[in-house]
Structure formats: C-alpha cells, structure tokens
Design an enzyme around this catalytic site. Structure first.
Site, short mmCIF file in Angstrom:
data_model
loop_
_atom_site.label_atom_id
_atom_site.label_comp_id
_atom_site.label_asym_id
_atom_site.label_seq_id
_atom_site.Cartn_x
_atom_site.Cartn_y
_atom_site.Cartn_z
CG ASN A 155 -19.12 9.84 -14.79
OD1 ASN A 155 -18.44 8.86 -15.11
ND2 ASN A 155 -18.84 10.54 -13.71
N GLY A 209 -19.11 -3.71 -24.44
CA GLY A 209 -20.23 -4.53 -23.98
C GLY A 209 -20.67 -4.16 -22.58
CB THR A 210 -23.49 -5.37 -20.56
OG1 THR A 210 -23.27 -6.79 -20.61
CG2 THR A 210 -24.48 -4.97 -21.64
N GLY A 211 -21.50 -4.60 -18.40
CA GLY A 211 -20.76 -5.02 -17.23
C GLY A 211 -21.03 -6.48 -16.89
N GLY A 215 -17.74 -7.18 -18.74
CA GLY A 215 -17.04 -6.79 -17.51
C GLY A 215 -16.76 -8.00 -16.64
CD GLU A 253 -13.65 7.64 -8.24
OE1 GLU A 253 -14.44 7.89 -7.31
OE2 GLU A 253 -13.82 8.02 -9.40
CB CYS A 287 -17.81 10.19 -8.52
SG CYS A 287 -16.17 10.62 -9.15
CD GLU A 468 -7.46 5.40 -10.10
OE1 GLU A 468 -7.66 6.27 -10.95
OE2 GLU A 468 -8.22 4.43 -9.90
#
Length: 487
Positions: A155, A209-211, A215, A253, A287, A468
């Site tokens: 996002n 790449g993808t989660g 990931g 988060e 978010c 954070e």
C-alpha cells in the site's frame, strides 16, 4: 505479442551489491490499466540463502562503523532518492495505482525523511550507566542484532520499506528485505543508488517474490534473528508460528478497523474534510484509515448530509492526472473483495448513500480495464456486520449514530483490532477521558495522521506487536547487554 514483452521492465534481485537474475518470474500489473507493468523475480530458498550469506558477511564491517559514519551514508542515500523524486513518484503511482499527487507529496518525501530521521536519531542515543551494589559498577551497552529480515506491504511501498531499512542499518544491522511482489519497482530503483551512497556490498540485500515462498524462506532462516513485518494479521500469525522454533525477535504492524468518534460539539467544518480524507486517502488502502464513523445523534443527520456531499466531490480516475483524488485499487482480486463487502452490506439491509452500485463511474479511455471504485458510504448497518468488524482496506466507510460517551467507547472497542482512533470534540476533559479508554495504539484528536517519527507507532490486540519510533526502533534493532565490573 512478442514485441510488447520485449519492452517490459524485468526486475532482478539485489544481492551482495549486484543485480542477480532469477530462474523464474511473476507478472506485476499496472492497476490503472490492467496491463502487465513488469516482471518480478519469484525468489525462494536459494535466493534468500545467498542474500542471508551476503548480509552475514557484511555484518562485521558495517556493525563496527561509528554511528556518524553510518549516519553520513544514510543522508547520502536520502539525497540521491530526493534528486530522483519525480521518477520515483511516477513509478510508485504506476505500480501501485495511487495518485501521482499522493506519491509526490506523501510516499517519496516520507521515504527520504525516513533515512534522514534515523541518520540523525542514531547520533543521539546514549546508554545508561548505573553504579549500584557496593564494589561493583554496572553499565549497559547496545549492539546490533545481526541480519534483519524486513517484509513490507503493497500500500505504501517505498515509504514502509524504508521505514524498516533506515533504522535497521542505522543501528548497524545488515538486511534481507522483501517488498510486496505487487509493488517492487521503487525498491529496485533504490538498489541502484546504494553504490553511490556508499553502502557497502551485502549491507542491504533485496529479494523479490511472494510471501509464501520468499517471505517464508526469510522467516524460517536460522541466521535471521529478527523480523519486522507490516501486513495482514493472518500472515503475521504464520510468521509467529514459523519463527517460534528460532525464538526470533518480532515487530508486527498489522491491520486496523479504526473508529472515528464524532461528538455533537465537534467542529464539523474541520471534521468533515478530515474524515473524508481519513476514509478515502490512498483509496482507503492505509492501515490507519477510518472505516467506522460513530456520530452523536444530535448532529448525525447534518454530518451525514455534509459527509456524503464532500465524498461525492472526490474525483476517481487516471492516477497520473494531478486533479484526481482516488486512484486504482491494487489488484483485480482486491477490488472484487472490496466490492463484495458492499454487496454483503446491501444484502443485510444497509443503505449505500453514494459510490459502489449507486453512482456510475466514468473513466478515461485508457483506464477502462483498471481496478477503480468510487468512494462508498454505508449507513444503517449493525455493529456485528462483517463490514463493521473486518478490515476492508478500500474506499469504503460506515457511518452510524450513537447516544452516549459510555456507549460509543464500548462500541468503538468492540472489534479485534486496535491500531488507531480519532476523536472529534471541543471538550478537553472528554477528549482525555475517551482517549484513555479506547483500546488503541494511537489516538488522534481533531486531526488525523499527524505523525512525529520520535513517537511510538503501533497497535494493540490483532493490530500488532511492538512499537516503532526513534527510541522504539532503536530498542528493537539492537540488543541490550548489562555489564558488571567488580572493582
């Protein structure tokens, strides 16, 4: 056709200071046209292994540099991104679907500021020293943790990636980062600036790449002691499970279902435009966006009338048009998901006052196949509805009435999330009272999304773990050691 595929941008992983091609790729789309924009590496264990090795090799030298040396490097990188601000903004808008205006004024300036902020803050952290027991001196020191695994969402692509990379490397860690496979272009562009900024090879490695593949390989790697993740609560649960055997340090988060509490003494001339913005900014894909608006009965009708009128002024269209307020949603699947929430609300008997399914959307010729949706206002909906309980993450907000302060606090707290809340009232005592009682990591009063990076940022309940901010990020990205010396 072959000719068009030749001109496609093909991204490469950045490992040990070099761009490395990958054996397989995934398509990434331009959400405003529905066309493929670029090809992104489909990395897995092998690529992550190489990146972790590079980060481990770079750690001894980078971690032994002085804070000032690291600070100068971060500032140099900030300057280089800023010099290319327009190119970065154009790429972010094209890749993510957000308006060029938002990318220019929010995303890229904030990415630059993330590096400048931590370049400065790292110079001002001091460790405590305490002499306690007789005959002994105690003091603490903070040292970098090692290889940081950083996983960021689609996002606010460069904004949230740099919000992780900056404190990680400022504190002396080295990095293996994975941006979202849907929005990888600005991360790849930034990698091209590392050499010139003086970031040694292997200090920041970016694996695309993808989660579920890349990931997961980062999260499961035994030599990555620390994971910072921004994304969905569902993915976070998987990260917690996968990292548990290694006892990793986690900062998560996650989502929000953020309430706005509008009391009858609110200044509506400020409240209405700000709440429209907090509902629909960045297509509602933040978010921190407001998706449940509770309005006190006395002003409910007036609020609704003015809120809908203001919402209808927001222009949806080609993100590169500077007069547009709402760009495209990230993907075809996501658009479908957001639309389904509106359908469910309708099926439950809720009223759709404007937007999806009520007003017609006219788009420019080149954007007919893009993933666009009008800002949508739902009312007469029950608190139990999935539209009031689940994070929709699109340009949809629900407006409902309330009677008393007691009642609205309880209703606002009645979801699994607890990231941010906004309170609109001119009564100071009420503001403090309500802020204390809201289960939320952040409470804004008579404003929204006013951020100071010194302050802690994060959520409670299903909205996350950890904080954070200047001090908080420093504490997360370092380990504290207590040293006792008998003299």
């Amino acid at each position: 056709t072959m000719s068009s595929s030749k001109t496609l941008l093909v991204l490469e992983n950045f490992i040990a200071g070099k761009f490395v091609p990958c054996s397989s790729y995934i398509d990434s789309y331009n959400p405003s046209t529905g066309d493929v924009y670029c090809r992104v590496p489909d990395s897995g264990k092998e690529e992550v292994e190489a990146a972790v090795r590079a980060a481990k090799d770079a750690f001894p030298v980078w971690s032994s540099k002085t804070p000032l040396e690291r600070s100068q490097t971060l500032n140099k990188l900030a300057d280089l991104i800023e010099q290319d601000l327009e190119a970065f903004a154009q790429a972010e808008s094209k890749d993510q679907g957000k308006t060029i205006t938002f990318a220019r004024t929010v995303d890229i300036p904030r990415a630059v500021y993330n590096f400048r902020f931590f370049a400065s803050s790292i110079l001002h952290h001091t460790t405590e020293c305490a002499a306690a027991a007789v005959g002994c001196l105690h003091y603490t020191s903070r040292t970098p943790v090692g290889v940081a695994g950083l996983i960021s969402p689609w996002n606010l692509p460069l904004y949230l990636l740099t919000w992780k990379i900056a404190p990680a490397i400022a504190c002396g860690n080295t990095v293996v980062a994975k941006p979202s496979e849907m929005t990888s272009v600005t991360a790849w562009m930034m990698c091209k600036l590392f050499e010139k900024a003086g970031i040694p090879h292997g200090v920041v490695n970016v694996v695309f790449g993808t989660g579920s593949k890349a990931g997961e390989a980062i999260v499961c790697h035994p030599d990555v002691p620390l994971i910072s993740f921004t994304g969905s609560t569902l993915t976070a649960q998987r990260i917690v499970e996968k990292s548990a055997p290694h006892c990793k340090k986690l900062s998560l988060e996650l989502g929000g279902k953020n309430p706005a509490l509008v009391f009858d003494d609110a200044d509506l001339s400020q409240c209405i435009p700000a709440t429209v913005r907090s509902s629909f900014a960045n297509q509602g894909e933040i978010c921190l966006c407001t998706s449940r608006i509770f309005v006190q009965k006395g002003i409910y009708d007036e609020f609704l009338k003015r809120f809908v009128a203001e919402t209808k002024k927001w222009k949806v269209g080609n993100p590169s048009d500077p007069t547009v307020n709402v760009g495209a949603l990230i993907s075809k699947e996501h658009l479908e998901k957001v639309r389904n929430y509106v359908k469910k609300a309708q099926a439950e008997g809720a009223k759709i006052l404007c937007g999806e399914g009520v007003d017609s959307l006219t788009l420019p010729a080149g954007n007919q196949k893009g993933y666009f949706m009008l800002p949508t206002v739902i009312t007469e909906i029950k608190d139990e509805s999935c539209c009031m309980q689940e994070e929709i993450f699109g340009p949809v907000t629900c407006v409902v009435a309330f009677d008393t302060e007691e009642e609205v606090v309880e209703r606002a707290n009645g979801v699994k999330y607890g990231l941010a809340a906004t309170v609109w009232s001119s009564n100071v005592s009420r503001v403090h009272r309500v802020a204390q009682r809201l289960h939320s990591g952040l409470v804004w009063t008579n404003c929204w999304l006013v951020r100071d990076l010194n302050l802690p940022f994060g959520g409670v309940k299903a909205s996350g773990v950890g904080r954070e901010g200047a001090k908080d990020s420093y504490e997360f990205f370092t380990e504290v050691k207590t040293i006792t010396i008998k003299h």
